[in-house]
Design a protein around this motif. Structure first.
Motif, PDB file in Angstrom:
ATOM      1  N   ASP A   1       0.883  -1.152   0.000  1.00 37.38           N
ATOM      2  CA  ASP A   1       0.000   0.000   0.000  1.00 37.38           C
ATOM      3  C   ASP A   1       0.919   1.199   0.000  1.00 37.38           C
ATOM      4  O   ASP A   1       1.215   1.754   1.030  1.00 37.38           O
ATOM      5  CB  ASP A   1      -0.819   0.005   1.281  1.00 37.38           C
TER       6      ASP A   1
ATOM      7  N   ASN B   1      -6.178  -1.284  -9.838  1.00 40.13           N
ATOM      8  CA  ASN B   1      -5.445  -1.541  -8.597  1.00 40.13           C
ATOM      9  C   ASN B   1      -6.248  -2.502  -7.746  1.00 40.13           C
ATOM     10  O   ASN B   1      -7.468  -2.614  -7.911  1.00 40.13           O
ATOM     11  CB  ASN B   1      -5.245  -0.242  -7.798  1.00 40.13           C
TER      12      ASN B   1
ATOM     13  N   LYS C   1      -5.974   2.591  -2.012  1.00 38.61           N
ATOM     14  CA  LYS C   1      -5.900   2.848  -3.452  1.00 38.61           C
ATOM     15  C   LYS C   1      -6.942   3.877  -3.909  1.00 38.61           C
ATOM     16  O   LYS C   1      -6.929   4.297  -5.056  1.00 38.61           O
ATOM     17  CB  LYS C   1      -6.080   1.551  -4.241  1.00 38.61           C
TER      18      LYS C   1
ATOM     19  N   SER D   1      -4.080   6.601  -5.524  1.00 41.56           N
ATOM     20  CA  SER D   1      -3.537   6.091  -4.264  1.00 41.56           C
ATOM     21  C   SER D   1      -3.412   7.210  -3.236  1.00 41.56           C
ATOM     22  O   SER D   1      -3.029   8.333  -3.558  1.00 41.56           O
ATOM     23  CB  SER D   1      -2.185   5.432  -4.494  1.00 41.56           C
TER      24      SER D   1
ATOM     25  N   GLU E   1       1.794   6.235  -4.302  1.00 43.20           N
ATOM     26  CA  GLU E   1       2.469   5.017  -4.753  1.00 43.20           C
ATOM     27  C   GLU E   1       3.972   5.135  -4.555  1.00 43.20           C
ATOM     28  O   GLU E   1       4.554   6.195  -4.775  1.00 43.20           O
ATOM     29  CB  GLU E   1       2.195   4.793  -6.249  1.00 43.20           C
TER      30      GLU E   1
END
Length: 481
Positions: A49, A287, A293, A374, A379
């Motif tokens: 994550d 994702n 996300k 995200s 990310e």
């Protein structure tokens, strides 16, 4: 296995990829040939994550000179110096998540130049696992030796190896558990490839040996800076020499992305399966479905964009939101929230949930815009972002993490804030791209040009080669001192 996986995913309306009739005989082989690097990490655990931050690091590649790598063409591989070297790759697990798949890519790059590569997996279930079996056999077929992480063979190989690559922070526990008194002899030749960003990985149990390894390799500058700060503040330890290595798209994915016939056929069939027309506009988030996300915030932005279009009486094609990475078999509370929101807002005909899948190329060919939403620190890198750009798709992304190192705001996509503050800006960006066809297409083309300049497999190979040369040099210097 690939055939089973192709048949396993389905859409919320009950139709699935398996129900499609592929009129082109070569299409299925085309999909099956896609390499490991084209796989999307939908089984990514919250381990990845990604959250990330930037560095006064001793980085090999600073933001200003990322494009120093030149294309390989027909010249020898930049990794040719690794021929006949012995490399041990240590993975915390063997799964369809980002870390293991990236390590497998490295294994195959090294095997292609004649490196002797050995692989061990720390965490393996006692039960038969089809994914592990398939991935191990893929490696064995490419000449990678696979053996137990806990036996004497692992210890002997670690001691003999020219290089040991620990993959992810969690792999650090293997050092004390298995190598024990041999740890000091192995540390000088360890390259630690780190992908995690969540706070609970900053534990001495995992990373206490980090200051003593030859180097750390991290996927983005923001992630590297985050590790530097957190290890100092929380653990009072210092990061080793740290190298930032941006990832690259595989040759196989690029071949599909640059094949207009393949893309057209994939687009037609995916859209047919979703029940959308060729002229409709598709905004997709690809994702694993999880709060980190940002699928929930994306759906709120999408709904708000529909409201804006209605209020301003704008003339745009019918818009759809596609959530690729669904898993209703898990019955997660979060996914139920997403589906309930869609029903509540009466947009069932505009939102499509697609089960997690291993092959992203069909969806990248079928959509018009990728949304990378995200949250938290964003990310760590975001492989799907450069894959989408290869397909000439503009990217609407959060202004956080590795996305800021890939997307040029206003040129290859548009960035918006994380959290609830980003809902309205993302909605407005959706409307901007829906109403300005030329802008959308131009951003997509510029994104493709950026991929060709910076994010291809040979760029990644050059970057990794530079790191391995330094680490091997350090290891030799240490052994002679």
């Amino acid at each position: 296995m690939a055939k089973q996986l192709l048949h396993s995913h389905s859409h919320s309306n009950g139709s699935g990829w398996a129900s499609l009739h592929f009129h082109k005989r070569w299409l299925l082989p085309l999909l099956l040939m896609l390499s490991i690097s084209t796989l999307i990490v939908f089984f990514i655990r919250s381990t990845f994550d990604s959250s990330c931050d930037r560095s006064h690091l001793s980085v090999l590649e600073k933001p200003g000179n990322v494009n120093s790598a030149s294309p390989i063409g027909d010249t020898p591989s930049p990794l040719a110096f690794m021929k006949s070297k012995l490399v041990l790759l240590v993975s915390h697990e063997l799964s369809l998540s980002g870390g293991p798949l990236l390590l497998m890519e490295l294994a195959f790059l090294l095997r292609s130049v004649g490196t002797k590569v050995c692989w061990i997996t720390i965490q393996k279930t006692s039960e038969a696992d089809g994914v592990i079996y398939s991935l191990e056999h893929k490696m064995l077929n490419r000449g990678v030796q696979v053996f137990s992480a806990k036996g004497q063979e692992a210890i002997d190989t670690a001691l003999k190896a020219d290089l040991v690559v620990l993959n992810t922070a969690v792999a650090g526990k293997w050092l004390d558990t298995v190598l024990k008194e041999n740890v000091p002899r192995v540390l000088p030749k360890v390259l630690w490839w780190i992908h995690e960003m969540r706070g609970h990985y900053f534990k001495l149990d995992y990373v206490k040996h980090l200051p003593l390894v030859a180097g750390a390799m991290i996927d983005s500058h923001v992630t590297a800076e985050y590790w530097k700060n957190r290890t100092q503040e929380r653990l009072r330890i210092k990061m080793p020499e740290t190298y930032v290595v941006h990832l690259g798209n595989s040759k196989e994915l690029m071949e599909v992305a640059e094949d207009s016939v393949a893309k057209r056929v994939l687009r037609e069939h995916v859209r047919e399966s979703l029940g959308v027309r060729n002229e409709d506009l598709l905004f997709a988030i690809i994702n694993s479905v999880s709060r980190g996300k940002g699928q929930d915030l994306f759906l709120r932005s999408f709904y708000e964009s529909l409201q804006l279009i209605q209020e301003k009486k704008l003339q745009v094609p019918t818009m759809h939101a596609v959530i690729v990475g669904s898993d209703m078999t898990a019955q997660t509370k979060f996914e139920s929230e997403l589906r309930n929101f869609v029903v509540l807002k009466k947009i069932q005909d505009r939102v499509h949930f697609v089960n997690k899948t291993l092959t992203v190329a069909p969806y990248l060919a079928a959509i018009d815009v990728l949304v990378q939403n995200s949250q938290a620190r964003g990310e760590c890198f975001g492989r799907i972002t450069i894959e989408a750009m290869a397909f000439q798709l503009p990217v609407l992304g959060t202004a956080a993490g590795g996305t800021t190192e890939i997307v040029v705001n206003g040129t290859t996509g548009l960035l918006h804030p994380i959290g609830k503050e980003g809902i309205t800006p993302l909605a407005k960006n959706i409307v901007k791209l829906a109403t300005h066809v030329e802008r959308r297409l131009t951003m997509g083309k510029r994104g493709y040009e950026r991929v060709k300049e910076l994010f291809l497999e040979h760029h990644m190979a050059h970057r990794i080669a530079a790191v391995l040369k330094e680490v091997l040099h350090k290891s030799k210097t240490s052994s002679h001192s």
